[in-house]
Design an enzyme around this catalytic site. Structure first.
Site, PDB file in Angstrom:
ATOM      1  N   TRP A  35     -48.698 -57.431  13.511  1.00 36.10           N
ATOM      2  CA  TRP A  35     -48.484 -57.337  14.957  1.00 36.10           C
ATOM      3  C   TRP A  35     -49.783 -56.763  15.491  1.00 36.10           C
ATOM      4  CZ3 TRP A  35     -48.200 -53.376  18.718  1.00 36.10           C
ATOM      5  CH2 TRP A  35     -47.660 -53.772  19.939  1.00 36.10           C
TER       6      TRP A  35
ATOM      7  N   LYS B 200     -32.127 -56.922  27.264  1.00 34.63           N
ATOM      8  CA  LYS B 200     -31.781 -58.005  26.329  1.00 34.63           C
ATOM      9  C   LYS B 200     -32.286 -59.333  26.866  1.00 34.63           C
ATOM     10  CE  LYS B 200     -30.984 -56.397  23.088  1.00 34.63           C
ATOM     11  NZ  LYS B 200     -31.394 -55.094  23.340  1.00 34.63           N
TER      12      LYS B 200
HETATM   13  C1  AGP Z   1     -34.426 -53.324  21.654  1.00 32.30           C
HETATM   14  O1  AGP Z   1     -33.796 -54.588  21.795  1.00 32.30           O
HETATM   15  C2  AGP Z   1     -35.916 -53.432  21.559  1.00 32.30           C
HETATM   16  N1  AGP Z   1     -36.286 -54.231  20.465  1.00 32.30           N
HETATM   17  C3  AGP Z   1     -36.608 -52.085  21.620  1.00 32.30           C
HETATM   18  O2  AGP Z   1     -36.460 -51.615  22.936  1.00 32.30           O
HETATM   19  C4  AGP Z   1     -36.098 -50.972  20.662  1.00 32.30           C
HETATM   20  O3  AGP Z   1     -34.826 -50.543  21.060  1.00 32.30           O
HETATM   21  C5  AGP Z   1     -37.053 -49.776  20.767  1.00 32.30           C
HETATM   22  O4  AGP Z   1     -38.321 -50.189  20.308  1.00 32.30           O
HETATM   23  C6  AGP Z   1     -36.589 -48.559  19.969  1.00 32.30           C
HETATM   24  O5  AGP Z   1     -36.479 -48.890  18.620  1.00 32.30           O
HETATM   25  P1  AGP Z   1     -35.741 -47.839  17.631  1.00 32.30           P
HETATM   26  O6  AGP Z   1     -34.306 -47.783  18.031  1.00 32.30           O
HETATM   27  O7  AGP Z   1     -35.944 -48.407  16.264  1.00 32.30           O
HETATM   28  O8  AGP Z   1     -36.421 -46.509  17.813  1.00 32.30           O
END
Ligand code: AGP
Length: 621
Positions: free
Chosen positions: A78, A498
């Site tokens: 990434w 979402k």
């Molecule tokens: C959620 O759909 C996202 N992919 C993103 O906001 C995620 O919730 C956020 O990066 C936090 O991740 P974590 O719960 O692993 O800390």
């Protein structure tokens, strides 16, 4: 949030590494690469884009069979520094090609190191920060150091958080792995002792099918991994003994099965995830709650002045809902803050407080940093976490495991609802421990109500053709608005997140009461407005909100309580959820929003499990 795999053992390394990278592709998919050490030479293959492009490139599997012990590393990226390209893909190599490195994190002082190395004649082949590591290690190997010594010396020069795995053609059969700060995990899998197999991964789903015995590196730890053996030292410190964890997750749960996408599977696993997260924690006769890894004495519970919840993204939305639960049930004041904001605002947190980190991955750098700041200020630190062995879990004074099983889809679904239930459990537990609080201050909520939740969730997941119909009608709209009130206001935020993260449609979540203060100017016949209007204390206000939207020719998609006789006259479309106790409705109302986002994204042909620009775990700040 890159994916890293390392392997040492008698089997061909390339297939094992590629298989592991495939399971970690959700951590990043801008490019991928692999390095295999055979016959004293390091063979590199790299490709921009998805892992499939790299797999298509790798023809010479025969090269793997040239030497008994196979040593290899792989990476799926990434991008942080340097655009996605073949030359910026990992692994990166030293000038003499004898050192290869894969890296997750950010070398914050890479520009200065790059200049220093260039002044010594080093010619860089990429724009990445990671490449400096390979050249620093080469410099120390040239000075006669072992690979371990060279790694320690090189890592000492790096600023920022890193996860690193490197190898050298001068030391076949040796991998060195290191973790500094919160840059995402380094897990070392102990394979079959007889075969002497060893595995390294940034996330355990990458190696779970080979071994369940995992050692997790903590910050400032460096491991030397050889066939059948691993030795761990603190950076420039003494050797330490690490006890392997036995991971209960089954590899199958990290497969898609009959589902088209991981996200679809994980949406439909929510009833089971909630059942699992409840198991053994509630006496459904008495309502008593026991949290096996989070204990608070009545004295400490009474002394608790405030709880600070820190999280990011979907987990932050869960924390906003948890505020309602913990304040109402335990009568404890809760502040919720984004991890990325908390530590920069000099929060008034101290030893009288507790901090709660909510994190599915347990590796989100902003959340980890906020938890560390809370600990530095003397607070008790708890976490609600899904990934076993993650940094958040291991750095907490107490924790609640979500037990949702591996969540592979980048868009978090089952972890979100599991974390809501876990906060409900925490609220009930704190309530039962805080004996001095008068019952009149507390909501009559009861842990026994949780017994019905899995069944209510299953009913909310039943097949419904309306999702396809809505996707067909609205897949080409450019904007959506999500409205909710009270405990369902954060659900509106989550529904909007979402949609935007997997369909790329712009969407905003708003407290419904705020519409009249400006956003109502947005309403027109083009923009669908999703309104959460379950039959709770603010139902009448939501009906009035729907009428205001309809008066301006808006399109209303309502999430409403089964049997509501009025809503169908007010809204254009209705997604039904079963009736539930008010504090548990968010577990249900979020599901139609997850399903709506999924169907719209599929209808738009988006990459649902690996949306552009995103990664599952954001391990950089
Ligand atoms: C959620 O759909 C996202 N992919 C993103 O906001 C995620 O919730 C956020 O990066 C936090 O991740 P974590 O719960 O692993 O800390």
């Amino acid at each position: 949030m890159c994916g890293i795999i390392g392997y040492i053992g008698p089997r061909p390394a390339a297939p094992i590494i590629l298989n592991g990278l495939r399971r970690l592709e959700y951590r990043g998919y801008d490019s991928a690469g692999i390095a295999i050490l055979t016959q004293g030479r390091i063979h590199i293959r790299r490709a921009v884009g998805k892992l499939a492009n790299l797999e298509a490139q790798i023809q010479d599997a025969a090269a793997d069979s040239l030497s008994a012990v196979q040593t290899g590393i792989g990476h799926t990226r990434w991008a942080t520094h340097g655009a996605p390209s073949e030359h910026n893909a990992h692994p990166h190599v030293s000038m003499d090609g004898a050192v290869a490195v894969v890296h997750n994190g950010i070398v914050e002082n890479f520009a200065q190191l790059r200049r220093e190395l260039q002044a010594e004649g080093v010619v860089f082949r990429s724009e990445t920060d990671s490449e400096v590591i390979a050249h620093l290690v080469e410099r120390h190997l040239r000075a006669g150091h072992t690979l371990e010594q060279a790694a320690h010396a090189a890592i000492r020069r790096l600023h920022g958080s890193q996860a690193i795995v490197l190898m050298s053609a001068h030391e076949p059969g040796v991998l060195v792995a290191a973790r500094i700060g919160n840059a995402g995990g380094v897990s070392i899998g102990l394979g079959d002792a007889g075969a002497g197999e060893m595995f390294i991964a940034s996330d355990i789903p990458g190696i779970l099918e080979y071994t369940r015995r995992i050692i997790f590196l903590d910050s400032h730890e460096v491991a030397v991994v050889q066939a059948g053996n691993v030795r761990v030292r603190r950076l420039d410190g003494d050797e330490i003994v690490k006890t392997p964890h036995l991971i209960a997750w089954d590899p199958v749960s990290a497969e898609k099965g009959e589902y088209r996408h991981f996200m679809q599977k994980e949406i439909h696993e929510q009833a089971r995830a909630i059942t699992d997260t409840l198991r053994g924690r509630v006496d459904f006769e008495t309502g008593a709650v026991t949290l096996e890894d989070l204990a608070v004495s009545p004295q400490d519970a009474d002394r608790l002045h405030r709880l600070y919840t820190v999280a990011c993204g979907t987990s932050a939305h869960a924390g906003l809902i948890g505020k309602f639960l913990i304040e109402r049930i335990a009568n404890l004041s809760v502040e919720v803050d984004y991890g990325s904001e908390f530590r920069y605002r000099n929060p008034l947190i101290d030893h009288r407080c507790a901090a709660l980190g909510i994190t599915q991955s347990g590796e989100t750098a902003d959340t980890l940093a906020a938890m560390q700041e809370a600990k530095r200020k003397g607070a008790t630190v708890w976490s609600i976490v899904n990934a076993v062995g993650s940094q958040a879990q291991r750095s907490s004074d107490g924790y609640i495991l979500m037990r949702a099983g591996p969540e592979i889809g980048v868009a978090s679904t089952k972890a979100f609802t599991a974390s809501l239930v876990d906060q409900y459990l925490l609220a009930c537990y704190l309530s039962q421990q805080r004996r001095t609080e008068s019952d009149s201050n507390r909501d009559s909520a009861d842990a026994k109500d949780l017994a019905f939740l899995p069944n209510l969730v299953s009913r909310t997941l039943e097949p419904n053709p309306l999702y396809d119909e809505l996707a067909h009608l609205f897949h080409d709209r450019e904007h959506f608005l999500y409205l909710g009130r009270g405990i369902n206001y954060p659900v509106a935020l989550e529904g909007a997140l979402k949609l935007k993260e997997i369909s790329y449609i712009h969407a905003e979540g708003y407290p419904a009461g705020e519409m009249k203060h400006g956003p109502i100017a947005l309403i027109d016949e083009q923009m669908p407005v999703v309104c959460i209007a379950v039959q709770d204390a603010v139902y009448d206000k939501m009906i009035s909100q729907i009428e205001q939207v309809k008066a301006r020719k808006g399109i209303v998609i309502a999430v409403a309580t089964e049997g509501d006789p009025l809503i169908s006259q007010k809204a254009d479309y209705v997604l039904w959820v079963p009736d539930a106790p008010p504090l548990l409705t968010p577990v249900l109302t979020v599901i139609p929003l997850q399903r709506l986002a999924y169907h719209l994204a599929v209808r738009r042909g988006c990459d649902v499990d690996q949306p552009r620009n995103l990664a599952k775990s954001v391990t950089v700040e």
